[in-house]
Write an enzyme that holds these catalytic residues in place. Structure first.
Site, short mmCIF file in Angstrom:
data_model
loop_
_atom_site.label_atom_id
_atom_site.label_comp_id
_atom_site.label_asym_id
_atom_site.label_seq_id
_atom_site.Cartn_x
_atom_site.Cartn_y
_atom_site.Cartn_z
CB SER A 84 -21.88 -2.26 -104.16
OG SER A 84 -21.89 -2.22 -102.75
NE ARG A 85 -17.27 -6.90 -108.37
CZ ARG A 85 -16.52 -7.04 -107.26
NH1 ARG A 85 -16.23 -6.00 -106.51
NH2 ARG A 85 -16.05 -8.22 -106.92
CG LEU A 86 -22.88 0.31 -107.31
CD1 LEU A 86 -23.76 0.93 -106.23
CD2 LEU A 86 -23.72 -0.06 -108.53
#
Ligand SMILES: Cc1cc2nc3c(=O)[nH]c(=O)nc-3n(C[C@H](O)[C@H](O)[C@H](O)COP(=O)(O)O)c2cc1C
Length: 217
Positions: free
Chosen positions: A195-197
């Site tokens: 999640s692009r985290l």
């Protein structure tokens, strides 16, 4: 990470996120962490994990980047070899600030390094130069790196010239060729996550000590 997220990462070129994140101790050495990541990149089957981008900035402020090969590293810095008459070295002589970048795609990892450049000693360059194959040694003499070719066969003719010149002798280190050491003051480790985290773990040298902090992705 949920099962679906894991599956998504694995199927979408995101294997790295399924790996455990490195445990970062408060007194973690960025060089030990680099060593660990570099070994993992070597084991991962990535072609040329030692390939890195080197960026320099010209006097007019124009940045430029190119790939080179990392040949050694330790707490003193990250070493590559090149022609001292090249565009990169001319720019780095005027402005010794330099940036390196590694991208190990299958591991979803990136390492950013910022620092200053210094020349290796002739002895160190000589040692590396003589460890190379003869063809590369002749190539170093023949290439006027970053200069315009005067005619199509110029390089081929120059190779023949130096093969003849050094026939039957050891090829000496050209005085225009050798190592450059990037002395870092900033090293950032980026680990891709779902999640692009993503994780960003940074080390900054202050008063001879490495301070660490994290950044938002
Ligand atoms: C994977 C790869 C590795 C390279 N390794 C080196 C190297 O170690 N040293 C070098 O001078 N050029 C290397 N090159 C060529 C440089 O990218 C560049 O074309 C050359 O150094 C001239 O750059 P300059 O005109 O900006 O100085 C490599 C290129 C690639 C694609």
């Amino acid at each position: 990470m949920t099962f679906i997220e894991k599956l998504r990462c694995l199927l979408t070129f995101g294997q790295g996120v399924a790996l455990p994140l490195p445990e970062i101790k408060p007194n973690q050495s960025p060089f030990d962490l680099f060593q660990q990541w570099f070994e993992e990149a070597n084991k991962s089957g990535i072609l040329l994990p030692e390939a890195m981008s080197v960026s320099s900035v010209a006097q007019n402020g124009q940045p430029s980047s190119r790939m080179v090969l990392l040949k050694s590293f330790n707490e003193e810095g990250f070493v590559f070899y090149t022609n001292y008459g090249s565009r990169k070295h001319s720019e780095l002589q005027q402005n010794d600030k330099v940036a390196l970048l590694f991208h190990w795609n299958i591991l979803q990892r990136q390492v950013r390094i910022e620092g200053t450049i210094e020349k290796l000693s002739v002895k160190q360059s000589e040692q590396y130069f003589h460890s190379r194959d003869r063809g590369s040694q002749i190539g170093a003499w023949a290439s006027k790196q970053s200069q315009k070719l005067s005619y199509d066969d110029e390089l081929k003719d120059r190779v023949s010239h130096y093969e003849e010149k050094f026939a039957g002798h050891e090829v000496p280190l050209p005085n225009f060729w050798g190592g450059l050491n990037v002395k870092p003051h900033y090293i950032e480790f980026w680990q891709g996550r779902a999640s692009r985290l993503h994780d960003r773990i940074c080390f900054e040298k202050q008063d001879q000590c490495w301070q660490q902090f994290k950044l938002h992705p």
